[in-house]
Scaffold this motif. Structure first.
Motif, PDB file in Angstrom:
ATOM      1  N   UNK A  38       0.829  -1.207   0.000  1.00  0.00           N
ATOM      2  CA  UNK A  38       0.000   0.000   0.000  1.00  0.00           C
ATOM      3  C   UNK A  38       0.863   1.256   0.000  1.00  0.00           C
ATOM      4  N   UNK A  39       1.940   1.213   0.772  1.00  0.00           N
ATOM      5  CA  UNK A  39       2.856   2.356   0.817  1.00  0.00           C
ATOM      6  C   UNK A  39       3.521   2.553  -0.542  1.00  0.00           C
ATOM      7  N   UNK A  40       3.898   1.458  -1.174  1.00  0.00           N
ATOM      8  CA  UNK A  40       4.535   1.534  -2.488  1.00  0.00           C
ATOM      9  C   UNK A  40       3.564   2.087  -3.524  1.00  0.00           C
ATOM     10  N   UNK A  41       2.318   1.644  -3.469  1.00  0.00           N
ATOM     11  CA  UNK A  41       1.309   2.107  -4.424  1.00  0.00           C
ATOM     12  C   UNK A  41       1.057   3.600  -4.282  1.00  0.00           C
ATOM     13  N   UNK A  42       1.038   4.085  -3.051  1.00  0.00           N
ATOM     14  CA  UNK A  42       0.771   5.509  -2.810  1.00  0.00           C
ATOM     15  C   UNK A  42       1.855   6.392  -3.416  1.00  0.00           C
ATOM     16  N   UNK A  43       3.061   5.863  -3.563  1.00  0.00           N
ATOM     17  CA  UNK A  43       4.150   6.626  -4.182  1.00  0.00           C
ATOM     18  C   UNK A  43       4.210   6.354  -5.677  1.00  0.00           C
ATOM     19  N   UNK A  44       4.039   5.094  -6.053  1.00  0.00           N
ATOM     20  CA  UNK A  44       4.210   4.696  -7.458  1.00  0.00           C
ATOM     21  C   UNK A  44       3.142   5.295  -8.366  1.00  0.00           C
ATOM     22  N   UNK A  45       1.906   5.385  -7.891  1.00  0.00           N
ATOM     23  CA  UNK A  45       0.815   5.862  -8.749  1.00  0.00           C
ATOM     24  C   UNK A  45       1.023   7.306  -9.209  1.00  0.00           C
ATOM     25  N   UNK A  46       1.329   8.263  -8.313  1.00  0.00           N
ATOM     26  CA  UNK A  46       1.574   9.628  -8.795  1.00  0.00           C
ATOM     27  C   UNK A  46       2.761   9.717  -9.762  1.00  0.00           C
ATOM     28  N   UNK A  47       3.832   8.986  -9.461  1.00  0.00           N
ATOM     29  CA  UNK A  47       5.006   8.989 -10.346  1.00  0.00           C
ATOM     30  C   UNK A  47       4.642   8.396 -11.700  1.00  0.00           C
ATOM     31  N   UNK A  48       3.894   7.302 -11.673  1.00  0.00           N
ATOM     32  CA  UNK A  48       3.441   6.650 -12.898  1.00  0.00           C
ATOM     33  C   UNK A  48       2.579   7.587 -13.731  1.00  0.00           C
ATOM     34  N   UNK A  49       1.698   8.345 -13.079  1.00  0.00           N
ATOM     35  CA  UNK A  49       0.830   9.278 -13.790  1.00  0.00           C
ATOM     36  C   UNK A  49       1.642  10.337 -14.522  1.00  0.00           C
ATOM     37  N   UNK A  50       2.682  10.826 -13.864  1.00  0.00           N
ATOM     38  CA  UNK A  50       3.540  11.847 -14.486  1.00  0.00           C
ATOM     39  C   UNK A  50       4.269  11.267 -15.684  1.00  0.00           C
ATOM     40  N   UNK A  51       4.891  10.099 -15.513  1.00  0.00           N
ATOM     41  CA  UNK A  51       5.681   9.501 -16.587  1.00  0.00           C
ATOM     42  C   UNK A  51       4.817   9.033 -17.752  1.00  0.00           C
ATOM     43  N   UNK A  52       3.607   8.578 -17.474  1.00  0.00           N
ATOM     44  CA  UNK A  52       2.757   7.995 -18.512  1.00  0.00           C
ATOM     45  C   UNK A  52       1.892   9.024 -19.233  1.00  0.00           C
ATOM     46  N   UNK A  53       1.297   9.943 -18.465  1.00  0.00           N
ATOM     47  CA  UNK A  53       0.294  10.824 -19.049  1.00  0.00           C
ATOM     48  C   UNK A  53       0.810  12.207 -19.440  1.00  0.00           C
ATOM     49  N   UNK A  54       1.904  12.641 -18.827  1.00  0.00           N
ATOM     50  CA  UNK A  54       2.435  13.957 -19.177  1.00  0.00           C
ATOM     51  C   UNK A  54       2.863  14.032 -20.647  1.00  0.00           C
ATOM     52  N   UNK A  55       3.570  13.023 -21.178  1.00  0.00           N
ATOM     53  CA  UNK A  55       3.909  13.073 -22.609  1.00  0.00           C
ATOM     54  C   UNK A  55       2.676  13.101 -23.514  1.00  0.00           C
ATOM     55  N   UNK A  56       1.615  12.404 -23.122  1.00  0.00           N
ATOM     56  CA  UNK A  56       0.389  12.409 -23.917  1.00  0.00           C
ATOM     57  C   UNK A  56      -0.242  13.805 -23.916  1.00  0.00           C
ATOM     58  N   UNK A  57      -0.321  14.426 -22.738  1.00  0.00           N
ATOM     59  CA  UNK A  57      -0.902  15.767 -22.639  1.00  0.00           C
ATOM     60  C   UNK A  57      -0.036  16.803 -23.353  1.00  0.00           C
ATOM     61  N   UNK A  58       1.268  16.546 -23.385  1.00  0.00           N
ATOM     62  CA  UNK A  58       2.182  17.491 -24.033  1.00  0.00           C
ATOM     63  C   UNK A  58       1.913  17.614 -25.528  1.00  0.00           C
ATOM     64  N   UNK A  59       1.340  16.575 -26.118  1.00  0.00           N
ATOM     65  CA  UNK A  59       1.030  16.604 -27.546  1.00  0.00           C
ATOM     66  C   UNK A  59      -0.079  17.599 -27.861  1.00  0.00           C
ATOM     67  N   UNK A  60      -0.845  17.991 -26.835  1.00  0.00           N
ATOM     68  CA  UNK A  60      -1.977  18.888 -27.043  1.00  0.00           C
ATOM     69  C   UNK A  60      -1.835  20.236 -26.326  1.00  0.00           C
TER      70      UNK A  60
END
Length: 232
Positions: free
Chosen positions: A153-175
Motif C-alpha cells: 500500500x505504501x509503495x502504491x501511494x508513491x508509485x501511482x503519482x510517479x506513474x501518472x507523471x511519466x505515462x500521461x504527461x507526454x500524452x498531454x504534451x502533444x496537445x
C-alpha cells in the motif's frame, strides 16, 4: 554473485506472476489496447503510428515501474524477501533476478509495439532499443520505490503519482505547449520523441542529454533508498 541463485529468483517471479493477475495485467493491457486501437481507428490527419507511440510511452512509464515496486514491496510485507535473504540469496542476486524478469517481459512488450508499428530490421531494433532505455529507467525507479516502502500500500501511494507523471504527461504534451515545456525534462517524453523519429531522424543531442541526466538522478535515488532502507 551466483548465476544459479539469480536464475532461481527469476524463475520464482515467472511462476508468481502467472498466479498474480494484478501484475500480469500490467504487461498485457497496453499491447492489447494498441492492437485494438491501431486496427479499428483511422482518422484523417492522424500521424503514422499515433497509437503505437502513445501507448508505448504509457507502457514505459507504467508497467516496469508499478510491477517492480509491487513485487518488491509485496515480498517485503509478506516476509518472503526475508526468507530468501536468510537462505543465502544476496540482495544483488535478488534485484538482478527480479529486475531481469521484469525487463524481459517488458522487452517482449516493446517488440510487440514495434511489430504493430510495422517497423522492420534496423528500424525495429532502434525502436525496441529506445523503449528498453525507458524500461530500464522506469524499472530502477520502481525498484527504489519498492525498497523504500514497508508494504504494498505504501509503495502504491508513491508509485501511482510517479506513474501518472511519466505515462500521461507526454500524452498531454502533444496537445498543450505549456505542458510540453515541462514534460520535455522527463525521460519518457524524450523516449517518445526518439520513437517518433525512427525511420526519419536519429536521437537528438538534447534527448540523449536529458535521458542521461534522468538516468543519473534515478541511480542516485535508488542508491539512497537502498542504503537507507535496505531489503529487510
Amino acid at each position: 554473485m551466483d548465476g544459479r541463485k539469480i536464475y532461481a529468483v527469476w524463475k520464482k517471479q515467472v511462476k508468481d506472476t502467472l498466479k498474480n493477475k494484478v501484475i500480469l495485467i500490467q504487461f498485457v493491457m497496453f499491447p492489447l489496447l494498441t492492437a485494438v486501437m491501431q486496427n479499428t481507428i483511422d482518422m484523417q490527419g492522424m500521424q503514422d503510428n499515433f497509437f503505437v507511440i502513445l501507448f508505448a510511452t504509457m507502457y514505459i512509464g507504467m508497467a516496469p515501474l508499478t510491477s517492480m515496486a509491487a513485487i518488491i514491496s509485496e515480498e517485503k510485507e509478506c516476509n518472503t524477501l526475508r526468507v530468501l535473504l536468510m537462505s543465502n540469496v544476496k540482495a544483488g542476486e535478488y534485484l538482478l533476478g527480479t529486475g531481469g524478469y521484469v525487463f524481459m517481459i517488458c522487452t517482449i512488450g516493446a517488440l510487440f509495439f514495434g511489430i504493430m508499428g510495422n517497423f522492420r530490421g534496423e528500424e525495429l531494433a532502434g525502436f525496441v532499443l529506445a523503449m528498453c532505455v525507458g524500461i530500464v529507467l522506469s524499472l530502477l525507479l520502481g525498484a527504489a520505490i519498492g525498497v523504500r516502502s514497508r508494504g504494498q500500500m505504501a509503495a502504491t501511494s508513491i508509485a501511482v503519482p510517479v506513474m501518472m507523471v511519466l505515462s500521461f504527461l507526454p500524452m498531454l504534451a502533444a496537445f498543450n505547449e505549456k505542458i510540453a515545456k515541462v514534460s520535455k525534462y522527463i525521460f519518457s517524453q524524450q523516449v517518445s520523441k526518439i520513437m517518433e523519429g525512427i525511420g526519419t531522424h536519429g536521437a537528438g543531442t538534447e534527448s540523449m542529454v536529458i535521458i542521461g541526466i534522468n538516468f543519473f538522478a534515478v541511480v542516485l535515488f535508488f542508491t539512497f533508498c537502498y542504503r537507507r532502507y535496505g531489503l529487510e
